[in-house]
Design a protein around this motif. Structure first.
Motif, mmCIF file in Angstrom:
data_model
loop_
_atom_site.group_PDB
_atom_site.id
_atom_site.type_symbol
_atom_site.label_atom_id
_atom_site.label_comp_id
_atom_site.label_asym_id
_atom_site.label_seq_id
_atom_site.Cartn_x
_atom_site.Cartn_y
_atom_site.Cartn_z
ATOM 1 N N VAL A 35 35.569 20.302 46.302
ATOM 2 C CA VAL A 35 37.177 19.576 46.423
ATOM 3 C C VAL A 35 37.929 19.848 48.034
ATOM 4 C CG1 VAL A 35 39.179 18.812 45.739
ATOM 5 C CG2 VAL A 35 37.160 19.632 43.674
ATOM 6 N N THR A 36 37.751 20.921 47.999
ATOM 7 C CA THR A 36 38.609 21.319 49.418
ATOM 8 C C THR A 36 37.964 21.653 50.647
ATOM 9 O OG1 THR A 36 38.674 24.031 48.675
ATOM 10 C CG2 THR A 36 39.973 22.718 47.654
ATOM 11 N N ASN A 37 36.764 22.185 49.873
ATOM 12 C CA ASN A 37 35.540 22.250 51.158
ATOM 13 C C ASN A 37 35.485 23.423 51.823
ATOM 14 O OD1 ASN A 37 32.829 22.485 53.106
ATOM 15 N ND2 ASN A 37 34.377 21.416 54.546
ATOM 16 N N ARG A 38 35.629 25.020 50.971
ATOM 17 C CA ARG A 38 36.373 26.491 50.936
ATOM 18 C C ARG A 38 35.081 27.312 50.135
ATOM 19 N NH1 ARG A 38 39.018 24.530 54.332
ATOM 20 N NH2 ARG A 38 41.556 24.503 54.058
ATOM 21 N N VAL A 39 34.909 28.597 50.521
ATOM 22 C CA VAL A 39 33.795 29.124 50.519
ATOM 23 C C VAL A 39 34.787 30.304 49.670
ATOM 24 C CG1 VAL A 39 32.131 30.645 50.691
ATOM 25 C CG2 VAL A 39 31.583 28.828 51.809
ATOM 26 N N TYR A 40 34.644 30.787 49.023
ATOM 27 C CA TYR A 40 35.424 31.442 47.493
ATOM 28 C C TYR A 40 34.555 32.449 47.276
ATOM 29 C CZ TYR A 40 38.486 28.026 46.738
ATOM 30 O OH TYR A 40 39.089 26.764 46.950
ATOM 31 N N VAL A 41 35.206 34.054 48.422
ATOM 32 C CA VAL A 41 34.289 34.713 48.416
ATOM 33 C C VAL A 41 35.602 36.791 47.475
ATOM 34 C CG1 VAL A 41 33.086 37.208 49.567
ATOM 35 C CG2 VAL A 41 33.543 34.539 50.620
ATOM 36 N N VAL A 42 34.913 37.150 46.601
ATOM 37 C CA VAL A 42 34.973 38.474 46.201
ATOM 38 C C VAL A 42 34.713 39.266 46.718
ATOM 39 C CG1 VAL A 42 35.149 40.464 43.912
ATOM 40 C CG2 VAL A 42 35.286 37.579 43.391
ATOM 41 N N ASP A 43 36.265 39.897 47.306
ATOM 42 C CA ASP A 43 35.650 41.493 48.262
ATOM 43 C C ASP A 43 36.537 42.320 47.694
ATOM 44 O OD1 ASP A 43 36.167 42.443 50.498
ATOM 45 O OD2 ASP A 43 36.629 40.843 52.101
ATOM 46 N N ARG A 44 35.860 43.584 47.640
ATOM 47 C CA ARG A 44 36.120 44.633 47.091
ATOM 48 C C ARG A 44 36.239 45.353 48.095
ATOM 49 N NH1 ARG A 44 33.118 47.269 44.669
ATOM 50 N NH2 ARG A 44 31.422 46.493 44.069
ATOM 51 N N ASP A 45 35.947 45.108 49.698
ATOM 52 C CA ASP A 45 36.036 46.391 50.382
ATOM 53 C C ASP A 45 37.249 46.212 50.708
ATOM 54 O OD1 ASP A 45 34.964 48.036 52.716
ATOM 55 O OD2 ASP A 45 35.054 46.289 54.658
ATOM 56 N N GLY A 46 37.900 47.880 50.570
ATOM 57 C CA GLY A 46 38.644 48.496 51.255
ATOM 58 C C GLY A 46 40.041 47.868 50.574
ATOM 59 N N GLY A 47 40.449 46.950 49.474
ATOM 60 C CA GLY A 47 41.210 47.023 48.451
ATOM 61 C C GLY A 47 40.185 46.002 47.482
ATOM 62 N N LEU A 48 40.996 44.765 47.389
ATOM 63 C CA LEU A 48 40.688 43.684 46.052
ATOM 64 C C LEU A 48 40.955 42.032 47.023
ATOM 65 C CD1 LEU A 48 39.555 42.343 43.752
ATOM 66 C CD2 LEU A 48 41.380 42.603 42.177
#
Length: 357
Positions: free
Chosen positions: A64-77
């Motif tokens: 819908v938005t042409n976005r990739v979402y990434v759960v990133d826990r490097d140095g925080g959330l």
């Protein structure tokens, strides 16, 4: 001349039928605009998470938005938002109030209406499994589910299908006997209740490292090893196991529109594309193509990763694949050039035959 024309028409029809056989007609090609021109967003490239210790385990794509979402826990959330065409960072989701679990967030997926869901990793029956919902990229997250999943470990794999009151979420993890997956259902698209379907006859941990819906009322599960791919009705029932090409294939994605299965091999980052219309043929004639855009390999001892198909508004079909510690590969799923060439020659011959009549 009439006979010649009829012969050409039959020949073209046969070629069209042959080209429609997906196992011979679709291939993976790099989305070259992604990741600096080669289709691979490597660890540390363009400010992307360097991905040590599997701190990125979940990705998804929002067509819908042409976005990739990434759960990133490097140095925080963080939940990083990347441009779907380039892989460049364009922002992040609000993570206000997200707490609890061994990892506060681990997996992420997008519903058919564009709503975003992400889950924690629970590694104890006394630690609640939690799922959060973002109505859109600008929204503050709400709690969609917060309660026991009736499992020892939940959140290594997760998938979402449907929209609104028809949204369903499945999640799994671990290999405790008798624990297959948790199914979350909703009456309003906002809050969810849990059930625990039984996949009778499934191997322990059959859904722990890869899980998805097939769009036909079934859940597919995967883990490393010989047990392969498992299929069962969403509400539970007898399970069927299917062999794949390699025991290293664990994370999976399924495209219900074209009935395609994609996997990533955790031992090499090789991405495989299968004809998913007959799962019994995966290890024989079902393999369509495989590709690996990475030029370096970092061990993925946790065996985790994620894949997602999507159709952007610009057209075509894409596949994003991540083997933890090894970045994100982006592909276009396109017709095989040889098939298109045969069809072109056929049509030229048919037109020439028409001119001679």
């Amino acid at each position: 001349m009439v006979l010649r024309k009829s012969y050409l028409m039959v020949l073209c029809a046969l070629m069209l039928f042959s080209a429609s056989e997906r196992a011979q007609a679709l291939i993976l090609t790099p989305l070259n605009s992604f990741g600096g021109g080669d289709g691979w967003l490597a660890p540390g490239e363009s400010g992307f998470n360097p991905q040590t210790n599997a701190t990125v385990r979940g990705i998804t794509y929002n067509e819908v938005t042409n976005r990739v979402y990434v759960v990133d826990r490097d140095g925080g959330l963080f939940v990083d938002v990347l441009d779907g065409d380039t892989g460049l960072p364009v922002g992040s989701l609000d993570v206000t109030g997200i707490t609890g679990g061994t990892f506060a967030l681990s997996q992420i997926d997008v519903a058919d209406d564009g709503a975003i869901y992400a889950s924690n990793l629970s590694t104890s029956t006394t630690s609640n499994f939690k799922v959060y919902r973002w109505a859109n990229e600008a929204a503050v997250p709400t709690v969609a589910f917060d309660g026991p999943a009736n499992r020892v470990r939940t959140g290594d794999s997760m998938a979402v299908i449907g929209s609104g009151a028809n949204t369903q979420i499945v999640a799994a993890g671990g290999s405790t006997a008798g624990e297959d997956y948790v199914l979350l259902s909703t009456a309003d698209g906002l809050s969810y209740t849990a059930s625990n379907p039984v996949a009778a006859g499934a191997a322990n941990g059959a859904f722990r490292l890869g899980i998805d819906f097939d769009g036909a009322g079934n859940v597919l599960g995967s883990q490393t090893g010989a047990s392969g791919l498992t299929q069962v009705a969403t509400s539970g029932g007898p399970a069927t196991a299917f062999a794949r090409t390699s025991a290293g294939e664990a994370p999976i994605a399924f495209d219900p529109v074209d009935q395609l299965l994609a996997t990533v091999d955790i031992n090499s980052s090789l991405v495989r594309l299968y004809d998913g219309s007959d799962l019994s043929l995966l290890s024989t004639t079902g393999l369509m193509d495989d590709a690996n855009l990475t030029t370096a390999f970092v061990s993925n001892g946790n065996g985790v990763g994620d894949l997602k198909f999507g159709r952007p508004a610009s057209g075509g079909l894409r596949l994003y694949a991540m083997n933890a510690n090894n970045g994100i590969q982006a592909f276009q799923v396109v017709p095989e050039p040889a098939s298109l060439g045969l069809l072109g020659l056929c049509m030229i011959g048919l037109m020439a035959g028409r001119r001679r009549i």
